[in-house]
Design a protein around this motif. Structure first.
Motif, mmCIF file in Angstrom:
data_model
loop_
_atom_site.group_PDB
_atom_site.id
_atom_site.type_symbol
_atom_site.label_atom_id
_atom_site.label_comp_id
_atom_site.label_asym_id
_atom_site.label_seq_id
_atom_site.Cartn_x
_atom_site.Cartn_y
_atom_site.Cartn_z
ATOM 1 N N LYS A 55 61.026 81.172 15.680
ATOM 2 C CA LYS A 55 61.779 81.260 16.838
ATOM 3 C C LYS A 55 61.014 81.396 18.074
ATOM 4 C CE LYS A 55 65.399 84.183 14.958
ATOM 5 N NZ LYS A 55 66.247 85.193 14.907
ATOM 6 N N GLY A 56 61.093 80.762 19.074
ATOM 7 C CA GLY A 56 60.677 80.469 20.221
ATOM 8 C C GLY A 56 61.286 80.873 21.594
ATOM 9 N N ASP A 57 60.965 80.493 22.633
ATOM 10 C CA ASP A 57 61.552 80.821 23.948
ATOM 11 C C ASP A 57 62.745 80.017 24.078
ATOM 12 O OD1 ASP A 57 59.918 82.889 24.833
ATOM 13 O OD2 ASP A 57 58.627 81.409 25.823
ATOM 14 N N ASP A 58 62.562 78.704 23.586
ATOM 15 C CA ASP A 58 63.788 77.797 23.309
ATOM 16 C C ASP A 58 64.739 77.973 22.207
ATOM 17 O OD1 ASP A 58 62.389 76.564 25.926
ATOM 18 O OD2 ASP A 58 61.044 75.317 24.302
ATOM 19 N N GLY A 59 64.539 78.862 21.438
ATOM 20 C CA GLY A 59 65.374 78.909 20.295
ATOM 21 C C GLY A 59 64.578 78.668 18.897
ATOM 22 N N SER A 60 65.239 78.243 17.803
ATOM 23 C CA SER A 60 64.786 78.137 16.733
ATOM 24 C C SER A 60 63.896 76.936 16.414
ATOM 25 C CB SER A 60 65.702 78.303 15.566
ATOM 26 O OG SER A 60 66.520 79.434 15.390
ATOM 27 N N TRP A 61 62.959 76.938 15.832
ATOM 28 C CA TRP A 61 62.421 75.492 15.523
ATOM 29 C C TRP A 61 61.960 75.398 14.120
ATOM 30 C CZ3 TRP A 61 57.527 76.450 13.379
ATOM 31 C CH2 TRP A 61 56.889 77.576 13.735
ATOM 32 N N PHE A 62 61.908 74.142 13.618
ATOM 33 C CA PHE A 62 61.147 74.054 12.161
ATOM 34 C C PHE A 62 60.296 72.862 12.354
ATOM 35 C CE2 PHE A 62 64.828 71.307 12.568
ATOM 36 C CZ PHE A 62 64.666 70.012 11.908
ATOM 37 N N GLU A 63 59.166 72.718 11.502
ATOM 38 C CA GLU A 63 58.156 71.685 11.538
ATOM 39 C C GLU A 63 58.308 70.885 10.156
ATOM 40 O OE1 GLU A 63 54.706 73.467 14.333
ATOM 41 O OE2 GLU A 63 54.733 73.894 11.949
ATOM 42 N N VAL A 64 58.030 69.468 10.457
ATOM 43 C CA VAL A 64 58.100 68.758 9.506
ATOM 44 C C VAL A 64 56.812 67.750 9.403
ATOM 45 C CG1 VAL A 64 60.612 68.568 9.070
ATOM 46 C CG2 VAL A 64 59.409 66.913 10.705
ATOM 47 N N ASP A 65 56.332 67.480 8.081
ATOM 48 C CA ASP A 65 55.388 66.383 8.097
ATOM 49 C C ASP A 65 55.907 65.111 7.942
ATOM 50 O OD1 ASP A 65 53.366 68.085 8.500
ATOM 51 O OD2 ASP A 65 52.753 68.488 6.393
ATOM 52 N N VAL A 66 55.395 64.009 8.744
ATOM 53 C CA VAL A 66 55.983 62.805 8.701
ATOM 54 C C VAL A 66 54.722 61.713 8.417
ATOM 55 C CG1 VAL A 66 56.960 60.720 9.988
ATOM 56 C CG2 VAL A 66 57.587 63.181 10.664
ATOM 57 N N GLY A 67 54.985 61.379 6.945
ATOM 58 C CA GLY A 67 53.673 60.492 6.395
ATOM 59 C C GLY A 67 53.774 59.154 7.072
ATOM 60 N N ALA A 68 52.772 58.423 6.664
ATOM 61 C CA ALA A 68 52.494 57.066 6.997
ATOM 62 C C ALA A 68 53.519 55.975 6.556
ATOM 63 C CB ALA A 68 51.184 56.436 6.462
ATOM 64 N N GLU A 69 54.081 56.189 5.508
ATOM 65 C CA GLU A 69 55.106 55.486 5.233
ATOM 66 C C GLU A 69 56.562 55.429 5.992
ATOM 67 O OE1 GLU A 69 57.320 52.584 2.721
ATOM 68 O OE2 GLU A 69 55.267 52.893 2.997
ATOM 69 N N THR A 70 56.722 56.575 6.335
ATOM 70 C CA THR A 70 57.905 57.108 7.290
ATOM 71 C C THR A 70 57.689 56.324 8.687
ATOM 72 O OG1 THR A 70 58.551 58.554 6.019
ATOM 73 C CG2 THR A 70 59.532 58.729 8.209
ATOM 74 N N LEU A 71 56.219 56.822 9.047
ATOM 75 C CA LEU A 71 55.920 56.259 10.467
ATOM 76 C C LEU A 71 56.140 54.574 10.585
ATOM 77 C CD1 LEU A 71 53.144 58.521 11.301
ATOM 78 C CD2 LEU A 71 55.162 58.553 12.378
ATOM 79 N N ALA A 72 55.881 53.787 9.516
ATOM 80 C CA ALA A 72 55.969 52.431 9.388
ATOM 81 C C ALA A 72 56.999 51.864 9.401
ATOM 82 C CB ALA A 72 55.000 52.021 8.275
#
Length: 215
Positions: A55-72
């Motif tokens: 949680k932060g000042d802007d509300g809830s947050w989550f993090e994800v890892d975006v791999g090379a295949e997804t980026l491509a």
């Protein structure tokens, strides 16, 4: 699995390159305590795994890892801080399947080539890559940026979808412009139906070739 019914619109808060992948933090309206590490969330279409939350000042947050295949393969390569993303949490047994079966596995990107606005609605004309256009049929389903939509018309590799005022209001589509690239996932049933037809043709051709060899 997902349905293509957007349940929140998140915003990219930070992007941290880590070798061949990027760790992306997304601010959302989901209560942080309900987001489980390892959970799957469709972010603008791609199914991504939660690797952190808080949680932060802007509300809830989550993090994800975006791999090379997804980026491509997706438009994730163009995400920036402030990019708005359609979010959907994974389907639970017993949930209403109000859209269509969506896997979150993006087939490629498609380009918005024209937008017609009328009566509070917008008709988007999309150009799909030729190799994916064959899976798109009039009155069929398609997932664009994680949104389940019905195909209205098809003209070669181009097709149109109509977004009603409600959809425009609760997704990132209201800000889309001609020239934007969107994530495209073709209908799962259309993909398998096409593969069955291809397999039948291959079997028929092999049988014909065998008959010729016996002559």
């Amino acid at each position: 699995m997902f349905t293509g019914l957007v349940t929140d619109v998140g915003e990219v808060a930070s992007i941290a390159p880590r070798g061949d992948l990027e760790r992306i933090r997304i601010v959302c309206a989901y209560p942080a305590e309900t987001i489980a590490p390892g959970a799957s969330i469709a972010c603008g279409g791609p199914c991504l795994t939660v690797v952190g939350k808080g949680k932060g000042d802007d509300g809830s947050w989550f993090e994800v890892d975006v791999g090379a295949e997804t980026l491509a393969r997706t438009n994730a390569r163009s995400w920036q801080v402030g990019t708005r993303l359609n979010l959907e949490r994974s389907l639970k047994i017993g949930d209403e399947l109000g859209g269509h079966i969506v896997t979150g596995h993006i087939d490629g990107t498609a380009k918005i080539i024209d937008i017609e606005a009328f009566d509070g609605m917008k008709r988007f004309w999309i150009e799909a890559p030729p190799k994916l256009a064959r899976f798109i049929a009039e009155k069929g389903s398609v997932a664009l940026d994680g949104t389940s939509l019905t195909v209205n018309e098809v003209d070669g590799s181009r097709f149109s979808v109509l977004l009603i005022p409600h959809t425009l209001a609760v997704t990132s589509w209201h800000a889309r412009q001609a020239g934007d690239m969107v994530n495209l996932e073709v209908d799962l049933m259309a993909r398998y139906a096409a593969r069955l037809v291809e397999a039948k043709v291959e079997t028929t051709n092999e049988g014909a070739l065998a008959d010729v060899r016996r002559l």
